[in-house]
Design an enzyme around this catalytic site. Structure first.
Site, PDB file in Angstrom:
ATOM      1  CG  HIS A 142      19.001 -11.353  11.165  1.00 58.31           C
ATOM      2  ND1 HIS A 142      17.953 -10.997  11.979  1.00 58.31           N
ATOM      3  CD2 HIS A 142      19.391 -10.213  10.551  1.00 58.31           C
ATOM      4  CE1 HIS A 142      17.694  -9.713  11.859  1.00 58.31           C
ATOM      5  NE2 HIS A 142      18.573  -9.207  10.992  1.00 58.31           N
ATOM      6  CG  ASP A 165      15.717  -9.059   8.640  1.00 63.23           C
ATOM      7  OD1 ASP A 165      16.690  -9.806   8.432  1.00 63.23           O
ATOM      8  OD2 ASP A 165      15.790  -8.007   9.288  1.00 63.23           O
ATOM      9  CG  HIS A 170      14.922  -5.434   4.604  1.00 62.90           C
ATOM     10  ND1 HIS A 170      15.771  -6.519   4.672  1.00 62.90           N
ATOM     11  CD2 HIS A 170      14.726  -5.033   5.893  1.00 62.90           C
ATOM     12  CE1 HIS A 170      16.085  -6.753   5.931  1.00 62.90           C
ATOM     13  NE2 HIS A 170      15.469  -5.864   6.696  1.00 62.90           N
ATOM     14  CG  HIS A 227      10.988  -7.666   7.819  1.00 61.86           C
ATOM     15  ND1 HIS A 227      10.972  -8.188   9.089  1.00 61.86           N
ATOM     16  CD2 HIS A 227      11.968  -6.726   7.816  1.00 61.86           C
ATOM     17  CE1 HIS A 227      11.911  -7.598   9.809  1.00 61.86           C
ATOM     18  NE2 HIS A 227      12.517  -6.703   9.070  1.00 61.86           N
ATOM     19  CG  HIS A 241      14.732  -2.729   8.659  1.00 65.04           C
ATOM     20  ND1 HIS A 241      13.957  -3.798   9.055  1.00 65.04           N
ATOM     21  CD2 HIS A 241      13.929  -1.623   8.753  1.00 65.04           C
ATOM     22  CE1 HIS A 241      12.736  -3.366   9.366  1.00 65.04           C
ATOM     23  NE2 HIS A 241      12.700  -2.064   9.190  1.00 65.04           N
ATOM     24  CG  ASP A 264      19.749  -5.068  10.610  1.00 61.65           C
ATOM     25  OD1 ASP A 264      18.871  -4.331  10.144  1.00 61.65           O
ATOM     26  OD2 ASP A 264      19.526  -6.246  10.972  1.00 61.65           O
ATOM     27  CG  HIS A 265      19.475  -6.296   6.382  1.00 63.51           C
ATOM     28  ND1 HIS A 265      19.632  -7.635   6.093  1.00 63.51           N
ATOM     29  CD2 HIS A 265      18.844  -6.240   7.574  1.00 63.51           C
ATOM     30  CE1 HIS A 265      19.106  -8.354   7.077  1.00 63.51           C
ATOM     31  NE2 HIS A 265      18.625  -7.531   7.984  1.00 63.51           N
TER      32      HIS A 265
END
Length: 309
Positions: free
Chosen positions: A270, A212, A62, A142, A64, A66-67
């Site tokens: 995570h 997530d 996805h 999420h 976000h 941090d990914h």
């Protein structure tokens, strides 16, 4: 026949000493796949001896940061290293625009082709296939569209029993048919049942990456009987209200999914930077699912062959 997961990053969004954002490397028969690409991913790849030019495909769960924040830099590095082979990137709608923007402004005249495959975060679909493996999406719950990935080794060719080879004078075409699970007609007329003379050498292996997500029993149904299940556990159960509000899971909830799925092993990651003692996650999950381990940077998990007979 390698089937190995290497943890590059096990932290969540907020930076923490010694922790990197989400990124895993899956090695299947010496073919390398990157799953998520948080900030610092390429540094971790260099640290653990993984050549970015060997990546066959990248799977992004996805959009976000941090990914995905590590992806532009990784593309730049591969371009600098004169990558020539095409790179497949699988992601949800909107990721292609991010990649295109980076290429337009920072990498005009890219040396290699990027083949972007848009995936649907609402259904479990087959999105990738080669001779040895299939990859399916796992819809997650999420705050934005998000999906995990299920990597499944294909059923191996059947082995022919030694006594059958000694007793029958098989032709080359007959041997191929038997390995593919087919019955064959012998020269004197009778049909030889495949299962009487062959066996499956080992059970296909599998790895599920559940990024997530809030607690979702549907995930357990999709990853049924997986060998290694990675499931995010951003929070401990004492903070389950916060987990629900932010679209994340607790260690207890991850363990419930592993139990429902009849997974062989649960891998937690995570982790929120608010927790200093990560053993609390493992202890909490083990109360429900004993075969639980913590994902730490640099850890490798080999999914070993299990004989069916």
């Amino acid at each position: 026949m390698t089937f190995r997961v290497t943890i590059l990053g096990s932290g969540s969004a907020m930076p923490a000493p010694g922790k990197y954002n989400s990124a895993h490397i899956l090695n299947v028969y010496e073919q390398f796949y990157l799953i998520d690409c948080g900030e610092g991913t390429q540094i971790q790849m260099r640290k653990y001896g993984i050549n970015p030019l060997k990546l066959r495909a990248i799977f992004i769960s996805h959009q976000h940061g941090d990914h995905v924040f590590g992806l532009p830099g990784l593309i730049s590095t591969m371009n600098f290293l004169k990558r020539g082979t095409p790179l497949y990137i699988f992601g949800i709608k909107g990721l292609k625009e991010i990649i295109d923007f980076h290429i337009q402004h920072f990498e005009p005249g890219l040396n290699f082709e990027i083949i972007f495959k848009e995936i649907n975060a609402r259904s479990s679909d087959l999105i990738f296939e080669n001779k040895v493996m299939e990859v399916f999406t796992i819809p997650l719950r999420h705050k934005i569209p998000s999906c995990g990935f299920l990597f499944k080794e294909k059923q191996p060719l059947r082995n022919i029993k030694k006594e059958a080879v000694d007793n029958f004078n098989f032709t080359i075409p007959q041997l191929h048919s038997l390995k593919n699970g087919e019955n064959i007609i012998m020269e004197d007329g009778p049909v030889l049942n495949n299962k009487e003379v062959t066996y499956v050498p080992y059970s296909p292996r599998s790895y599920a990456y559940c990024s997530d997500t809030a607690y979702s029993p549907k995930v357990g149904e999709i990853v049924k009987n997986t060998d290694l299940l990675y499931h995010e556990s951003t929070y401990l159960e004492m903070d389950k209200k916060l987990a629900k509000l932010s679209g994340h899971s607790t260690a207890t909830q991850a363990a419930k999914i592993a139990l429902q799925a009849n997974a062989s092993e649960l891998l937690l990651g995570h982790f929120s930077s608010r927790y200093k003692d990560l053993s609390l996650f493992e202890n909490e999950a083990k109360e429900i699912f004993p075969n639980t381990v913590i994902a730490n940077e640099g850890d490798q998990f080999d999914i070993n062959i299990k004989n069916e007979d």
